[in-house]
Motif scaffolding. Structure first.
Motif, PDB file in Angstrom:
ATOM      1  N   ALA A  16       0.851  -1.188   0.000  1.00  0.00           N
ATOM      2  CA  ALA A  16       0.000   0.000   0.000  1.00  0.00           C
ATOM      3  C   ALA A  16       0.881   1.230   0.000  1.00  0.00           C
ATOM      4  O   ALA A  16       1.978   1.214   0.532  1.00  0.00           O
ATOM      5  N   THR A  17       0.368   2.282  -0.579  1.00  0.00           N
ATOM      6  CA  THR A  17       1.058   3.551  -0.555  1.00  0.00           C
ATOM      7  C   THR A  17       0.188   4.517   0.216  1.00  0.00           C
ATOM      8  O   THR A  17      -0.988   4.674  -0.091  1.00  0.00           O
ATOM      9  N   THR A  18       0.766   5.140   1.220  1.00  0.00           N
ATOM     10  CA  THR A  18       0.030   6.084   2.037  1.00  0.00           C
ATOM     11  C   THR A  18       0.235   7.478   1.470  1.00  0.00           C
ATOM     12  O   THR A  18       1.357   7.857   1.168  1.00  0.00           O
ATOM     13  N   PRO A  19      -0.840   8.254   1.346  1.00  0.00           N
ATOM     14  CA  PRO A  19      -0.700   9.590   0.785  1.00  0.00           C
ATOM     15  C   PRO A  19       0.038  10.511   1.733  1.00  0.00           C
ATOM     16  O   PRO A  19       0.052  10.308   2.930  1.00  0.00           O
ATOM     17  N   SER A  20       0.634  11.540   1.171  1.00  0.00           N
ATOM     18  CA  SER A  20       1.270  12.555   2.003  1.00  0.00           C
ATOM     19  C   SER A  20       0.189  13.361   2.693  1.00  0.00           C
ATOM     20  O   SER A  20      -0.812  13.726   2.095  1.00  0.00           O
ATOM     21  N   LEU A  60      -4.228  -2.842   7.647  1.00  0.00           N
ATOM     22  CA  LEU A  60      -3.544  -2.311   8.808  1.00  0.00           C
ATOM     23  C   LEU A  60      -2.087  -2.705   8.743  1.00  0.00           C
ATOM     24  O   LEU A  60      -1.737  -3.717   8.149  1.00  0.00           O
ATOM     25  N   THR A  61      -1.220  -1.865   9.314  1.00  0.00           N
ATOM     26  CA  THR A  61       0.201  -2.143   9.255  1.00  0.00           C
ATOM     27  C   THR A  61       0.546  -3.274  10.212  1.00  0.00           C
ATOM     28  O   THR A  61      -0.164  -3.535  11.175  1.00  0.00           O
ATOM     29  N   ASP A  62       1.657  -3.932   9.919  1.00  0.00           N
ATOM     30  CA  ASP A  62       2.104  -5.038  10.774  1.00  0.00           C
ATOM     31  C   ASP A  62       2.368  -4.572  12.199  1.00  0.00           C
ATOM     32  O   ASP A  62       2.054  -5.274  13.156  1.00  0.00           O
ATOM     33  N   THR A  63       2.956  -3.371  12.351  1.00  0.00           N
ATOM     34  CA  THR A  63       3.250  -2.900  13.708  1.00  0.00           C
ATOM     35  C   THR A  63       1.968  -2.638  14.489  1.00  0.00           C
ATOM     36  O   THR A  63       1.900  -2.945  15.674  1.00  0.00           O
ATOM     37  N   LEU A  64       0.963  -2.102  13.833  1.00  0.00           N
ATOM     38  CA  LEU A  64      -0.316  -1.898  14.508  1.00  0.00           C
ATOM     39  C   LEU A  64      -0.960  -3.235  14.833  1.00  0.00           C
ATOM     40  O   LEU A  64      -1.492  -3.434  15.926  1.00  0.00           O
ATOM     41  N   ARG A  65      -0.900  -4.181  13.901  1.00  0.00           N
ATOM     42  CA  ARG A  65      -1.488  -5.492  14.157  1.00  0.00           C
ATOM     43  C   ARG A  65      -0.848  -6.156  15.382  1.00  0.00           C
ATOM     44  O   ARG A  65      -1.537  -6.698  16.231  1.00  0.00           O
ATOM     45  N   GLU A  66       0.479  -6.084  15.484  1.00  0.00           N
ATOM     46  CA  GLU A  66       1.166  -6.684  16.634  1.00  0.00           C
ATOM     47  C   GLU A  66       0.768  -5.996  17.938  1.00  0.00           C
ATOM     48  O   GLU A  66       0.583  -6.646  18.965  1.00  0.00           O
ATOM     49  N   ALA A  67       0.650  -4.670  17.906  1.00  0.00           N
ATOM     50  CA  ALA A  67       0.242  -3.936  19.106  1.00  0.00           C
ATOM     51  C   ALA A  67      -1.198  -4.291  19.499  1.00  0.00           C
ATOM     52  O   ALA A  67      -1.505  -4.458  20.684  1.00  0.00           O
ATOM     53  N   LEU A  68      -2.074  -4.421  18.513  1.00  0.00           N
ATOM     54  CA  LEU A  68      -3.460  -4.810  18.797  1.00  0.00           C
ATOM     55  C   LEU A  68      -3.535  -6.232  19.337  1.00  0.00           C
ATOM     56  O   LEU A  68      -4.345  -6.530  20.222  1.00  0.00           O
ATOM     57  N   LEU A  69      -2.677  -7.103  18.823  1.00  0.00           N
ATOM     58  CA  LEU A  69      -2.625  -8.476  19.318  1.00  0.00           C
ATOM     59  C   LEU A  69      -2.201  -8.485  20.796  1.00  0.00           C
ATOM     60  O   LEU A  69      -2.768  -9.214  21.610  1.00  0.00           O
ATOM     61  N   GLY A  70      -1.222  -7.654  21.148  1.00  0.00           N
ATOM     62  CA  GLY A  70      -0.804  -7.549  22.542  1.00  0.00           C
ATOM     63  C   GLY A  70      -1.910  -7.011  23.432  1.00  0.00           C
ATOM     64  O   GLY A  70      -2.127  -7.508  24.546  1.00  0.00           O
ATOM     65  N   LEU A  71      -2.629  -6.014  22.957  1.00  0.00           N
ATOM     66  CA  LEU A  71      -3.768  -5.467  23.699  1.00  0.00           C
ATOM     67  C   LEU A  71      -4.826  -6.544  23.903  1.00  0.00           C
ATOM     68  O   LEU A  71      -5.333  -6.742  25.010  1.00  0.00           O
ATOM     69  N   ALA A  72      -5.149  -7.256  22.852  1.00  0.00           N
ATOM     70  CA  ALA A  72      -6.156  -8.315  22.942  1.00  0.00           C
ATOM     71  C   ALA A  72      -5.724  -9.410  23.911  1.00  0.00           C
ATOM     72  O   ALA A  72      -6.547  -9.931  24.673  1.00  0.00           O
ATOM     73  N   GLY A 134     -13.701   8.195  -0.389  1.00  0.00           N
ATOM     74  CA  GLY A 134     -14.450   6.953  -0.549  1.00  0.00           C
ATOM     75  C   GLY A 134     -13.594   5.713  -0.740  1.00  0.00           C
ATOM     76  O   GLY A 134     -14.105   4.615  -0.875  1.00  0.00           O
ATOM     77  N   GLY A 135     -12.262   5.884  -0.771  1.00  0.00           N
ATOM     78  CA  GLY A 135     -11.355   4.756  -0.995  1.00  0.00           C
ATOM     79  C   GLY A 135     -11.182   3.904   0.259  1.00  0.00           C
ATOM     80  O   GLY A 135     -11.757   4.184   1.309  1.00  0.00           O
ATOM     81  N   PRO A 136     -10.381   2.847   0.139  1.00  0.00           N
ATOM     82  CA  PRO A 136     -10.154   1.958   1.276  1.00  0.00           C
ATOM     83  C   PRO A 136      -9.367   2.667   2.385  1.00  0.00           C
ATOM     84  O   PRO A 136      -8.570   3.564   2.113  1.00  0.00           O
ATOM     85  N   ILE A 137      -9.610   2.257   3.611  1.00  0.00           N
ATOM     86  CA  ILE A 137      -8.949   2.852   4.770  1.00  0.00           C
ATOM     87  C   ILE A 137      -7.828   1.943   5.247  1.00  0.00           C
ATOM     88  O   ILE A 137      -8.019   0.736   5.396  1.00  0.00           O
ATOM     89  N   THR A 138      -6.663   2.545   5.480  1.00  0.00           N
ATOM     90  CA  THR A 138      -5.523   1.851   6.079  1.00  0.00           C
ATOM     91  C   THR A 138      -5.348   2.380   7.491  1.00  0.00           C
ATOM     92  O   THR A 138      -5.266   3.589   7.694  1.00  0.00           O
ATOM     93  N   ALA A 139      -5.288   1.458   8.462  1.00  0.00           N
ATOM     94  CA  ALA A 139      -5.042   1.823   9.859  1.00  0.00           C
ATOM     95  C   ALA A 139      -3.554   1.671  10.134  1.00  0.00           C
ATOM     96  O   ALA A 139      -2.944   0.670   9.748  1.00  0.00           O
ATOM     97  N   ARG A 140      -2.964   2.678  10.797  1.00  0.00           N
ATOM     98  CA  ARG A 140      -1.532   2.647  11.068  1.00  0.00           C
ATOM     99  C   ARG A 140      -1.205   3.571  12.216  1.00  0.00           C
ATOM    100  O   ARG A 140      -2.011   4.420  12.604  1.00  0.00           O
ATOM    101  N   PHE A 141       0.005   3.404  12.763  1.00  0.00           N
ATOM    102  CA  PHE A 141       0.547   4.375  13.695  1.00  0.00           C
ATOM    103  C   PHE A 141       1.116   5.524  12.874  1.00  0.00           C
ATOM    104  O   PHE A 141       1.528   5.317  11.715  1.00  0.00           O
ATOM    105  N   PRO A 142       1.190   6.745  13.435  1.00  0.00           N
ATOM    106  CA  PRO A 142       1.735   7.859  12.664  1.00  0.00           C
ATOM    107  C   PRO A 142       3.147   7.604  12.121  1.00  0.00           C
ATOM    108  O   PRO A 142       3.479   8.060  11.033  1.00  0.00           O
ATOM    109  N   ALA A 143       3.974   6.882  12.849  1.00  0.00           N
ATOM    110  CA  ALA A 143       5.344   6.627  12.409  1.00  0.00           C
ATOM    111  C   ALA A 143       5.455   5.544  11.340  1.00  0.00           C
ATOM    112  O   ALA A 143       6.493   5.404  10.701  1.00  0.00           O
ATOM    113  N   ASP A 144       4.399   4.779  11.133  1.00  0.00           N
ATOM    114  CA  ASP A 144       4.411   3.716  10.119  1.00  0.00           C
ATOM    115  C   ASP A 144       4.325   4.324   8.732  1.00  0.00           C
ATOM    116  O   ASP A 144       3.482   5.180   8.482  1.00  0.00           O
TER     117      ASP A 144
END
Length: 146
Positions: A16-20, A60-72, A134-144
């Motif tokens: 994925a490419t995140t817009p500026s 969602l980014t891998d770093t966010l996924r890992e953090a969410l997994l830890g929270l869960a 209207g496009g797809p949403i990517t969830a990420r941390f700001p630093a990702d």
């Protein structure tokens, strides 16, 4: 065993490419230049997230996924061990409930939603970005960076 989880799509690595966001008013966090893999979450939700005007999270980014997994895992260790994708999805839903649109008057709404900093995720906010209206949403941390 698979369950239908609110607001996410199948777990397949994607590029994925995140817009500026330099032209938009966003929380001030210096982005990392390191690439980050994004994945499409494992379960689909037809209803989407109310905080995102009903839109689902597509990636969602891998770093966010890992953090969410830890929270869960802290919230429900047995459930997370049995169904990690379901647990990530549920944790994402809890976090995204606090998201708000950052658009200011005159800007296109719905391109960047931000949560308040989440203590359980290292006191970091979660950004939910679209590359186009209207496009797809990517969830990420700001630093990702995707």
């Amino acid at each position: 065993m698979s369950y239908a989880c609110p607001s996410v799509l199948g777990m397949t690595p994607v590029t994925a490419t995140t817009p500026s966001t330099a032209s938009r008013t966003t929380p001030s966090t210096a982005p990392s230049t390191a690439p980050n893999t994004t994945t499409a979450p494992a379960h689909r939700d037809g209803s989407g997230h109310p905080a995102l005007d009903g839109a689902p999270v597509a990636h969602l980014t891998d770093t966010l996924r890992e953090a969410l997994l830890g929270l869960a895992a802290r919230l429900d260790p047995a459930g997370t061990a049995a169904e990690p994708d379901w647990a990530v999805c549920t944790a994402l839903r809890l976090v995204v409930a606090g998201a708000y649109d950052t658009a200011e008057p005159g800007e296109e709404p719905g391109l960047l939603y931000v949560t308040p900093p989440v203590a359980e995720l290292g006191s970091r906010p979660v950004w939910l970005e679209r590359t186009r209206p209207g496009g797809p949403i990517t969830a990420r941390f700001p630093a990702d960076r995707c």
